[in-house]
Design a protein around this motif. Structure first.
Motif, PDB file in Angstrom:
ATOM      1  N   UNK A   1       0.875  -1.165   0.000  1.00  0.00           N
ATOM      2  CA  UNK A   1       0.000   0.000   0.000  1.00  0.00           C
ATOM      3  C   UNK A   1       0.915   1.219   0.000  1.00  0.00           C
ATOM      4  N   UNK A   2       0.634   2.159  -0.873  1.00  0.00           N
ATOM      5  CA  UNK A   2       1.569   3.261  -1.097  1.00  0.00           C
ATOM      6  C   UNK A   2       1.846   4.042   0.192  1.00  0.00           C
ATOM      7  N   UNK A   3       0.867   4.091   1.091  1.00  0.00           N
ATOM      8  CA  UNK A   3       1.059   4.864   2.315  1.00  0.00           C
ATOM      9  C   UNK A   3       1.914   4.159   3.347  1.00  0.00           C
ATOM     10  N   UNK A   4       1.908   2.829   3.313  1.00  0.00           N
ATOM     11  CA  UNK A   4       2.697   2.067   4.280  1.00  0.00           C
ATOM     12  C   UNK A   4       3.836   1.337   3.592  1.00  0.00           C
ATOM     13  N   UNK A   5       4.342   1.963   2.547  1.00  0.00           N
ATOM     14  CA  UNK A   5       5.320   1.299   1.694  1.00  0.00           C
ATOM     15  C   UNK A   5       6.506   0.749   2.493  1.00  0.00           C
ATOM     16  N   UNK A   6       6.984   1.535   3.424  1.00  0.00           N
ATOM     17  CA  UNK A   6       8.183   1.123   4.157  1.00  0.00           C
ATOM     18  C   UNK A   6       7.964  -0.221   4.852  1.00  0.00           C
ATOM     19  N   UNK A   7       6.890  -0.287   5.631  1.00  0.00           N
ATOM     20  CA  UNK A   7       6.615  -1.516   6.367  1.00  0.00           C
ATOM     21  C   UNK A   7       6.295  -2.672   5.423  1.00  0.00           C
ATOM     22  N   UNK A   8       5.571  -2.368   4.354  1.00  0.00           N
ATOM     23  CA  UNK A   8       5.182  -3.411   3.408  1.00  0.00           C
ATOM     24  C   UNK A   8       6.385  -3.995   2.664  1.00  0.00           C
ATOM     25  N   UNK A   9       7.430  -3.176   2.477  1.00  0.00           N
ATOM     26  CA  UNK A   9       8.586  -3.651   1.722  1.00  0.00           C
ATOM     27  C   UNK A   9       9.385  -4.703   2.489  1.00  0.00           C
ATOM     28  N   UNK A  10       9.209  -4.755   3.805  1.00  0.00           N
ATOM     29  CA  UNK A  10       9.911  -5.755   4.602  1.00  0.00           C
ATOM     30  C   UNK A  10       9.621  -7.159   4.059  1.00  0.00           C
ATOM     31  N   UNK A  11       8.345  -7.446   3.841  1.00  0.00           N
ATOM     32  CA  UNK A  11       7.949  -8.752   3.311  1.00  0.00           C
ATOM     33  C   UNK A  11       8.537  -8.963   1.922  1.00  0.00           C
ATOM     34  N   UNK A  12       8.527  -7.884   1.130  1.00  0.00           N
ATOM     35  CA  UNK A  12       9.060  -7.991  -0.229  1.00  0.00           C
ATOM     36  C   UNK A  12      10.516  -8.454  -0.210  1.00  0.00           C
ATOM     37  N   UNK A  13      11.326  -7.828   0.658  1.00  0.00           N
ATOM     38  CA  UNK A  13      12.748  -8.202   0.671  1.00  0.00           C
ATOM     39  C   UNK A  13      12.919  -9.653   1.109  1.00  0.00           C
ATOM     40  N   UNK A  14      12.048 -10.120   2.005  1.00  0.00           N
ATOM     41  CA  UNK A  14      12.151 -11.514   2.465  1.00  0.00           C
ATOM     42  C   UNK A  14      11.812 -12.491   1.348  1.00  0.00           C
ATOM     43  N   UNK A  15      10.714 -12.189   0.628  1.00  0.00           N
ATOM     44  CA  UNK A  15      10.307 -13.083  -0.456  1.00  0.00           C
ATOM     45  C   UNK A  15      11.401 -13.121  -1.514  1.00  0.00           C
ATOM     46  N   UNK A  16      11.965 -11.966  -1.793  1.00  0.00           N
ATOM     47  CA  UNK A  16      12.987 -11.900  -2.831  1.00  0.00           C
ATOM     48  C   UNK A  16      14.233 -12.700  -2.434  1.00  0.00           C
ATOM     49  N   UNK A  17      14.495 -12.763  -1.147  1.00  0.00           N
ATOM     50  CA  UNK A  17      15.657 -13.509  -0.683  1.00  0.00           C
ATOM     51  C   UNK A  17      15.514 -15.011  -0.880  1.00  0.00           C
ATOM     52  N   UNK A  18      14.313 -15.465  -1.206  1.00  0.00           N
ATOM     53  CA  UNK A  18      14.110 -16.888  -1.462  1.00  0.00           C
ATOM     54  C   UNK A  18      14.383 -17.229  -2.927  1.00  0.00           C
ATOM     55  N   UNK A  19      14.915 -16.280  -3.664  1.00  0.00           N
ATOM     56  CA  UNK A  19      15.260 -16.470  -5.076  1.00  0.00           C
ATOM     57  C   UNK A  19      14.062 -16.810  -5.954  1.00  0.00           C
ATOM     58  N   UNK A  20      12.917 -16.299  -5.585  1.00  0.00           N
ATOM     59  CA  UNK A  20      11.721 -16.488  -6.407  1.00  0.00           C
ATOM     60  C   UNK A  20      11.530 -15.206  -7.218  1.00  0.00           C
ATOM     61  N   UNK A  21      11.232 -15.301  -8.527  1.00  0.00           N
ATOM     62  CA  UNK A  21      10.961 -14.079  -9.292  1.00  0.00           C
ATOM     63  C   UNK A  21       9.815 -13.312  -8.632  1.00  0.00           C
ATOM     64  N   UNK A  22      10.050 -12.050  -8.318  1.00  0.00           N
ATOM     65  CA  UNK A  22       9.074 -11.308  -7.523  1.00  0.00           C
ATOM     66  C   UNK A  22       8.706  -9.977  -8.173  1.00  0.00           C
ATOM     67  N   UNK A  23       7.413  -9.728  -8.291  1.00  0.00           N
ATOM     68  CA  UNK A  23       6.925  -8.454  -8.810  1.00  0.00           C
ATOM     69  C   UNK A  23       6.430  -7.626  -7.630  1.00  0.00           C
ATOM     70  N   UNK A  24       6.711  -6.336  -7.635  1.00  0.00           N
ATOM     71  CA  UNK A  24       6.234  -5.468  -6.570  1.00  0.00           C
ATOM     72  C   UNK A  24       5.047  -4.648  -7.068  1.00  0.00           C
ATOM     73  N   UNK A  25       3.900  -4.839  -6.432  1.00  0.00           N
ATOM     74  CA  UNK A  25       2.719  -4.052  -6.779  1.00  0.00           C
ATOM     75  C   UNK A  25       2.561  -2.957  -5.726  1.00  0.00           C
TER      76      UNK A  25
END
Lengths: 75, 692
Positions: free
Chosen positions: B96-120
């Motif tokens: 969510x654009x307003x909580x981007x900082x907190x939401x990106x935490x999960x993104x970095x974790x998923x990306x660390x699993x070497x899975x192709x990841x799109x950020x919406x």
């Protein structure tokens, strides 16, 4: 430095340190980390739970949890 | 053949992930359960291009990959098991654009699993109002991903998202962060023992209880060369990891994310000031509840009467049009009424979930949870138990389903167990007829009795949760962290999809069991052992030859019922229920009430062989029933005893069916059945013995 549950409404403070063992990791992940800004927005009757803004997150925690968070007032 | 891509949709709660899912998949959604647990599994299809489809799995909302609930473990387990048939070809992390900082935490974790990841980045329509500007190209480079801006409200970005999914091979699978930096020495020793495993995966396996196909937690701790860390050290490392991730995110956002607070419009604090006020907040909540329940009663009565009428005439039609026989009778007296008994709940369930999802979508529900938490905690419940407890006055079935958003299992279980004490609408016809029979009409006695019964239900729910909270011990540490989302105007599409989904779940899951028991009741009422049952017609005719045809038929039916299996069951129950002031006929009504409480009145109508089923005549018949000594059967003592029995007893198989589904087994519904019925028995016994 004071305990979070003693913070006044609307006063801007900064998290000084937290008792890691007593806090759920989820809270830490939601931004409850040393150095982040914190503000008490509202208290429910009997001062529990507390409605907080931590960094950019808005969340509510119970008083028993707040007692493990220590903050420093920002002037 | 069309190509099928597995897509996993991830994201924090309140990011509009489900809206994105709804827009991608429309009505192709299927809702099931993950095997063995009650976490909902939602999937749907989306066409990416003429030959490629995406199978989209809407994973439970989670703040991170460090699971703290069943819902969250599902996410971690899926992402760790490459062999899982649902393992994603591409992960889509919704933020969510307003909580981007907190939401990106999960993104970095998923990306660390070497899975192709799109950020919406969702809710992009809010950017202007909140004074936010984003440098997307810069973020794409720094996070090494593809970013799609979406707004489900303004229907933008979904096509770009489809394109991005289609081109998933172009995505980098480089991790976002090197997890080993949090404790190089520790990770080095780990790598020596498991040279072929990804270190971040290992780290996730070590820090939490999830199944990991190739390597489980046990093996990690068993490895001799490996020094295990005490739990508090692990947690400290997890905290360190979190800090590192935030440093990375802050670094990216510092350059790419700008907020001009002077432009921002703050609706939150204005609404909060009123809705969460120490006095007005409660009053408003009370008022909203009144409004909801009034509408549920008012609006559902018309469709319910319609369903009731339709099935009654269907039943008649079947009897008239089909040749007489076992099958017709099964259809007309077992299957059709059984089906009607399922469908009649739909209006209430649909309406209740319509209102609940409005409250949820708007962000108001979190405020109610905040307001009510302290009061309910004294009884071992949570602020989140409010909604089920109050929904229970309509029907316990949707109420039990509404406990899903209580994360803490203990508080959720207690809520599920005590909800059936609240006075549901099916008890109302029973109370109504009994009150009119035994409570004097003068003054306010009748109304007071009804109100007393409602209060009694609530009080018993609170008392039993208090008892349960003292006896149920679970290891899980209870904590309460509730996000207070922004207020939003609910999207009608989301609301309607929720209503459809919940209704479907009820019809399918509870329906199966209601149907089975209805058929069983029919069999027990239509068959009986011995000559008394098979020769009922002759026996009655011989005994009372003066009766005309219509009277004769009802008399025969009553005689048959008395000697059917259910009648025999009722009679064999009599010694047990006689101390409560009940005879075998009430015993039958109690048993058949198990299909649905409101059946009580109808069953007594059959037993007391009443021609028309208008309440007045049933009432008259009931009033003229006498005991062997000539005193009326339904006196004050029996009436009160019966009402108390209905107030406390677990007599609703539909509720048991849904509790079985929600708790995944027969243990809790059986405990509920026996303890509530025992309590009902004791209450009825005591009151009858005192009053008679």
């Amino acid at each position: 430095m004071i305990r979070l549950d003693q913070l006044d409404f609307g006063v801007l403070a900064e998290i000084d340190h937290i008792d890691t063992d007593e806090l759920p990791l989820k809270l830490i992940e939601m931004g409850c980390l040393p150095g982040n800004d914190i503000r008490l927005i509202q208290k429910a009757p009997f001062d529990d739970p507390l409605y907080l803004q931590i960094d950019t997150s808005h969340l509510a925690i119970r008083k028993e949890t707040a007692q493990h968070i220590f903050v420093r007032l920002k002037s | 053949m069309a190509k099928l891509l597995n897509v996993a949709l991830l994201g924090n709660p309140n990011t509009g992930k489900t809206s994105v899912f709804n827009r991608l998949t429309g009505l192709t959604q299927k809702v099931g359960n993950y095997p063995g647990i009650t976490v909902e599994k939602k999937e749907g299809r989306s066409r990416l291009d003429p030959t490629t489809y995406a199978r989209i799995l809407d994973l439970p909302g989670t703040y991170s990959l460090n699971a703290s609930s069943m819902d969250e473990s599902v996410v971690v387990e899926l992402l760790l098991n490459k062999k899982d048939k649902d393992f994603p070809d591409v992960a889509v992390v919704v933020t969510d654009v307003e909580n981007l900082k907190r939401n990106l935490l999960l993104f970095t974790q998923v990306k660390d699993l070497n899975i192709p990841t799109i950020l919406v980045i969702n809710m992009a329509d809010q950017m202007k109002r909140k004074g936010i500007t984003l440098d997307i190209p810069l973020m794409e480079t720094q996070l090494n991903t593809r970013i799609v801006l979406t707004s489900t409200r303004e229907k933008m970005g979904i096509d770009s998202l489809r394109k991005a999914i289609l081109n998933y091979r172009a995505l980098s699978t480089e991790p976002a962060m090197d997890v080993t930096t949090i404790d190089p020495e520790y990770f080095e020793s780990l790598q020596r023992i498991f040279p072929n495993e990804s270190l971040y995966k290992l780290w996730l396996v070590i820090t939490q209880d999830v199944n990991f196909s190739k390597l489980d937690r046990q093996r990690v701790s068993d490895a001799t060369a490996f020094k295990t860390q005490p739990e508090s050290d692990l947690k400290r490392l997890q905290q360190k990891e979190t800090i590192k991730r935030y440093q990375l995110i802050n670094g990216v956002l510092k350059q790419a994310y700008k907020v001009d607070l002077s432009v921002a419009v703050d609706l939150r604090s204005r609404f909060d000031r009123v809705l969460m006020h120490k006095f007005w907040g409660y009053l408003i909540f009370f008022f909203i509840l009144m409004l909801i329940f009034q509408s549920i009663y008012d609006w559902s009565s018309i469709p319910q009467d319609f369903i009731d009428g339709t099935f009654a005439s269907l039943s008649d039609l079947a009897k008239q049009q089909l040749p007489t026989g076992t099958f017709t009778s099964l259809l007309a007296e077992g299957i059709i009424p059984g089906l009607g008994g399922i469908l009649i709940f739909i209006p209430q369930i649909a309406l209740l979930f319509f209102f609940l999802s409005l409250l949820e979508e708007s962000g108001y529900m979190s405020r109610v949870v905040f307001l009510m938490d302290r009061g309910l905690r004294k009884f071992g419940l949570s602020g989140k138990s409010v909604i089920p407890l109050i929904s229970g006055t309509a029907c316990a079935i949707p109420a039990v389903m509404a406990t899903r958003n209580i994360e803490n299992w203990r508080e959720r279980l207690i809520t599920i167990l005590v909800t059936p004490f609240t006075t549901c609408s099916a008890r109302l016809p029973v109370y109504a007829i009994l009150i009119s029979l035994v409570i004097p009409k003068q003054g306010f006695y009748q109304g007071m009795t009804l109100m007393g019964l409602y209060l009694l239900g609530f009080i018993m729910a609170l008392v039993s949760s208090w008892i349960l909270s003292k006896t149920l011990k679970f290891n899980s540490k209870s904590y309460f962290v509730v996000e207070m989302p922004n207020y939003k105007l609910p999207l009608l599409k989301n609301v309607l999809i929720t209503v459809l989904e919940k209704t479907k779940t009820f019809v399918v899951e509870a329906g199966k069991i209601i149907m089975a028991i209805s058929i069983l009741l029919w069999i027990m009422a239509s068959y009986g052992p011995g000559k008394n049952f098979s020769n009922a017609a002759e026996i009655v005719q011989q005994e009372q030859p003066q009766l005309n045809n219509e009277r004769l038929e009802t008399k025969i039916n009553a005689y048959k019922l008395e000697h059917s299996y259910i009648g025999i069951l009722g009679k064999s129950l009599e010694p047990a229920i006689a101390p409560l002031g009940f005879d075998w006929k009430i015993g039958i009504a109690l048993i058949s009430s198990f299909a649905a409480r409101e059946v009580f009145v109808g069953t007594l109508a059959t037993i007391y062989h009443v021609e028309s089923d208008s309440e007045e005549t049933i009432k008259n018949r009931m009033a003229s029933e006498v005991r062997q000594d000539g005193s009326p059967l339904f006196n004050l003592a029996t009436g009160i005893s019966l009402m108390l029995f209905y107030a406390f007893a677990m007599q609703c198989m539909s509720t048991l069916a849904i509790v079985k589904k929600e708790t995944n087994g027969w243990k809790w519904p059986m405990i509920q059945l026996f303890s509530m019925t025992l309590l009902a028995y004791l209450a009825a016994f005591t009151s009858y013995q005192i009053l008679s």
